[in-house]
Design a protein around this motif. Structure first.
Motif, short mmCIF file in Angstrom:
data_model
loop_
_atom_site.label_atom_id
_atom_site.label_comp_id
_atom_site.label_asym_id
_atom_site.label_seq_id
_atom_site.Cartn_x
_atom_site.Cartn_y
_atom_site.Cartn_z
N ARG A 184 44.26 31.28 10.04
CA ARG A 184 44.51 31.97 8.79
C ARG A 184 44.99 33.40 9.06
O ARG A 184 44.99 33.87 10.20
CB ARG A 184 43.26 31.95 7.92
CG ARG A 184 42.84 30.53 7.52
CD ARG A 184 41.59 30.53 6.67
NE ARG A 184 41.15 29.17 6.36
CZ ARG A 184 41.56 28.46 5.31
NH1 ARG A 184 42.43 28.99 4.45
NH2 ARG A 184 41.12 27.24 5.09
N ASN A 185 45.36 34.09 8.00
CA ASN A 185 45.90 35.44 8.15
C ASN A 185 44.94 36.43 8.79
O ASN A 185 45.37 37.44 9.36
CB ASN A 185 46.34 35.98 6.79
CG ASN A 185 47.64 35.36 6.32
OD1 ASN A 185 48.48 34.99 7.13
ND2 ASN A 185 47.83 35.24 5.01
N ASP A 234 46.43 31.42 2.59
CA ASP A 234 46.42 32.40 3.68
C ASP A 234 46.72 31.76 5.04
O ASP A 234 46.41 32.34 6.08
CB ASP A 234 45.07 33.12 3.74
CG ASP A 234 43.91 32.18 3.99
OD1 ASP A 234 44.09 30.95 3.88
OD2 ASP A 234 42.80 32.67 4.33
N SER A 276 50.71 26.58 2.73
CA SER A 276 50.30 27.64 1.80
C SER A 276 50.91 27.44 0.41
O SER A 276 50.28 27.81 -0.59
CB SER A 276 50.69 29.01 2.36
OG SER A 276 52.09 29.12 2.50
#
Length: 272
Positions: free
Chosen positions: A166-167, A140, A131
């Motif tokens: 990913r988030n 993310d 990131s």
């Protein structure tokens, strides 16, 4: 075990996962890189080595203690999923998940640890924080898991591939990038390699007779998206770039009975 004994054992180790060697080399054993999953949590997520004479029965080196302490090479203070490759140049390459669950739980991890050695004793190391290094398209990043390395014969470079979540926590997609010449980072921003229908982790690629086989921990979901079965599956391609064809079959006898992951596929010495 004394250091001299460890060095002698390492020098006898022959094949290392996915590596090809000069035809004049006679291999007499295999070296496996791993981390521990039991005992004192503070001692689990460090690099360990094991040896085998037949690729089936293994013995831990250094009395199952770490050969490298993770807090000296990682950002998180821990490593998981180490993968070792004997390179085309005779060097040894390790990549591992930079993650410390003993301290941080299963929260986000920063990225990947890279190590390189000429003799399996002395190692240089570097870190990739996905990131931070690639904030535009990977800012993310939540999980950066189970990296592995394979030599791309057409590109004449070492390709590192890994699973990314990913988030939003909605998918598990495999990405890849070529390592730079010093094996200290990526040449450029990672690209998508494989996006399994239901996601995948612990990808492991091996080539045989012009076909690439990508083994991974897969799963089956019902119409509501609930996982009802998991185990080791594979996808195939005639090119390392893909496209990959999933067959959705399970290749392990434990599927649907006991969850498994982290498969390791390698050629036995002296066999086809």
């Amino acid at each position: 075990m004394k250091k001299q004994a460890i060095m002698a054992a390492l020098l006898l180790a022959a094949t290392v996962s996915h590596g090809k060697t000069a035809p004049t080399t006679n291999f007499e054993g295999d070296l496996f890189a791993y981390f521990e999953g039991g005992g004192d949590a503070r001692q689990q997520e460090h690099l360990r080595f094991a040896l085998s004479d037949d690729g089936v029965n293994w013995r831990a080196l250094n009395e199952n203690r770490p050969v490298i302490s993770s807090d000296s090479i990682s950002e998180s203070g821990g490593i998981r999923d180490p993968h070792i490759l004997r390179g085309e140049d005779g060097r040894f390459y390790i990549v591992a998940t930079d993650m410390n669950t003993a301290q941080n739980g299963w929260n986000e991890n920063p990225g990947i640890v890279l190590l390189r050695s000429d003799d399996l004793i002395h190692w240089s190391h570097a870190k990739i924080n996905l990131s931070m290094d690639y904030p535009k398209n990977f800012g993310d990043a939540y999980w950066v898991w189970a990296p592995q390395t394979i030599y791309d014969r057409k590109a004449k470079k070492y390709r590192i591939y890994f699973t990314l979540q990913r988030n939003d926590r909605k998918s598990l997609v495999t990405y890849y990038a070529y390592a730079n010449k010093d094996f200290t980072g990526f040449e450029s921003e990672p690209r998508t390699l494989f996006s399994a229908r239901y996601g995948s982790i612990d990808n492991d690629i091996i080539e045989r007779d012009g076909v690439y086989h990508l083994f991974y921990k897969g799963n089956t979901k019902d119409e509501n998206g609930k996982e009802v079965k998991n185990g080791i599956q594979q996808a195939t391609s005639k090119s390392l770039k893909g496209k990959w064809k999933e067959d959705f079959n399970y290749v392990d006898a434990y599927a649907g009975k006991t969850p498994v992951e982290g498969s390791s596929i390698f050629k036995l010495n002296g066999k086809d």
